[in-house]
Motif scaffolding. Structure first.
Motif, short mmCIF file in Angstrom:
data_model
loop_
_atom_site.label_atom_id
_atom_site.label_comp_id
_atom_site.label_asym_id
_atom_site.label_seq_id
_atom_site.Cartn_x
_atom_site.Cartn_y
_atom_site.Cartn_z
N TRP A 1 0.82 -1.20 0.00
CA TRP A 1 0.00 0.00 0.00
C TRP A 1 0.86 1.26 0.00
O TRP A 1 0.48 2.27 -0.61
N GLN B 1 -5.18 -0.91 7.46
CA GLN B 1 -4.73 -2.27 7.15
C GLN B 1 -3.45 -2.62 7.91
O GLN B 1 -3.28 -3.76 8.37
N ILE C 1 -1.22 -5.64 -0.14
CA ILE C 1 -2.53 -5.40 -0.74
C ILE C 1 -3.41 -6.64 -0.69
O ILE C 1 -4.64 -6.55 -0.70
N SER C 2 -2.79 -7.80 -0.60
CA SER C 2 -3.55 -9.05 -0.63
C SER C 2 -4.39 -9.28 0.61
O SER C 2 -5.27 -10.14 0.60
N LEU D 1 -9.87 -6.39 3.03
CA LEU D 1 -10.24 -5.10 3.60
C LEU D 1 -11.39 -5.25 4.60
O LEU D 1 -12.25 -6.12 4.44
N SER E 1 -13.19 -0.90 2.94
CA SER E 1 -13.67 -1.11 1.57
C SER E 1 -14.55 0.04 1.11
O SER E 1 -14.46 0.47 -0.06
N ASN F 1 -7.07 -5.18 -7.98
CA ASN F 1 -6.36 -5.87 -6.90
C ASN F 1 -7.23 -6.10 -5.67
O ASN F 1 -7.01 -7.07 -4.94
N VAL F 2 -8.21 -5.22 -5.43
CA VAL F 2 -9.01 -5.33 -4.21
C VAL F 2 -10.47 -5.66 -4.53
O VAL F 2 -11.33 -5.50 -3.65
N SER G 1 -12.56 -7.78 -2.14
CA SER G 1 -12.91 -7.25 -0.82
C SER G 1 -13.96 -6.14 -0.88
O SER G 1 -14.40 -5.65 0.15
#
Length: 353
Positions: free
Chosen positions: A26, A77, A86-87, A90, A95, A144-145, A148
């Motif tokens: 991040w 996070q 990033i994995s 969230l 989110s 990537n997110v 979530s």
């Protein structure tokens, strides 16, 4: 501005996006976004007119606010997982806040209000950067997110963005504002399909970049700032007017042009997921978009308005596809060919899915 300085700024804009694309942390995502933003601010106020400076300040405030939200989400996070990765999934609050930040950067509803004003205050080439390249980094973060983020919220924001983009462009006469609302509508399509199929969303995003780039470059070549100039274009260069209407109809999604492919693939994915209600909203929004696209085509080549010879005097200094070739004319030719021959490029785009 010195050419070396412009080249350095453009290099920083590209490097900032590449940092975001290749990052798994991040913190480095935030660094890439800030590097990209600080570099493009100087390019936006290149002419240094009051309108350019106003648009640059608006863009800076919006991007700084969204980057601050992303940094706060990253700190949340870090507090929860003791990691910048990033994995990590969230939280619900994270989110929602990240969706707000990405909506600000992409120009999605309800954070779309700044985008038409900023595009109207800059040149066509700067508007091309804001509408295409500057959306790559937020789009990659969203990919990537996406697992979530609440898919219902994302599809809802995308569907309403298509309606807002179509409704907002109905009464516009400035080409840059029309392109801004068109961008809002197309990004709404891309985000609506993202929660269903990432590959289809990426293909739609690539098609959007091709079509939008072709339209901005055509407008830049012939200085089409408002719809009243379109009536003179057919007298000056009929071939450019024909190419313009083909690109416009491709943006509207008329088969068999390339713009139809993205909407066809999107509706196929949404209907296979039983999202019939959102599909109806997207189709209705596209009809609103098609209205002002057809108005552009009607004014450019389908109707010949009476023109006085003195009105054509300002067009004598404009060279379109003439004698000498340049990087812009060659790029424009490639983009026009890919945006017009939709059926020929259909297998290429489908191969990415």
């Amino acid at each position: 501005m010195n050419r070396k300085v412009i080249f350095l700024l453009l290099l920083n804009v590209v490097v900032g996006v590449l940092i975001v694309v290749s990052s798994h942390s991040w913190f480095t995502v935030w660094v890439g976004l800030e590097l990209n933003t600080l570099s493009i601010l100087c390019l936006l106020c290149y002419d240094f007119s009051p309108r350019n400076v106003e648009s640059t300040v608006k863009y800076f405030l919006v991007q700084a606010f969204s980057a601050g939200i992303i940094l706060n989400v990253a700190l949340i996070q870090l507090r929860l997982y003791s990691s910048w990765s990033i994995s990590n999934p969230l939280s619900y609050f994270g989110s929602v806040m990240l969706t707000l930040a990405i909506s600000l950067k992409l120009g999605l509803f309800p954070c779309h209000f700044w985008f038409p004003d900023v595009i109207q205050g800059v040149g066509f080439l700067q508007g091309l950067l804001l509408s295409t390249w500057q959306k790559v980094a937020p789009f990659v973060i969203l990919i990537n997110v996406h697992s979530s983020i609440n898919s219902f919220i994302l599809i809802s924001l995308g569907s309403v963005s298509v309606l807002i983009g179509g409704w907002g462009g109905l009464n516009q006469v400035q080409m840059r504002k029309i392109m801004a609302f068109s961008s809002i509508s197309h990004i709404g399509w891309v985000c609506s399909v993202l929660s269903v199929s990432i590959s289809t969303s990426c293909v739609m995003f690539i098609i959007y970049i091709i079509l939008s780039s072709a339209m901005f470059l055509v407008n830049n070549e012939v200085n089409l700032y408002n719809l009243s100039i379109l009536g003179r274009l057919v007298y000056y260069n009929p071939w450019v007017s024909i190419l313009l209407i083909l690109v416009v109809l491709s943006l509207g999604g008329l088969p068999p042009l390339t713009g139809f492919l993205s909407k066809f693939l999107a509706l196929s994915c949404l209907l296979n997921s039983n999202l019939i209600f959102f599909s109806i909203i997207l189709i209705f929004g596209s009809l609103l978009n098609l209205f002002f696209y057809l108005r552009i085509g009607f004014n450019s080549v389908l109707c010949l308005f009476p023109q006085h010879s003195m009105m054509l005097f300002t067009w004598r200094s404009v060279l379109v596809f003439g004698g000498k070739s340049s990087w812009s004319s060659m790029l424009l030719g490639i983009l026009l060919s890919s945006s017009i021959f939709g059926l020929l490029s259909f297998p290429m785009f489908v191969s990415f899915i």
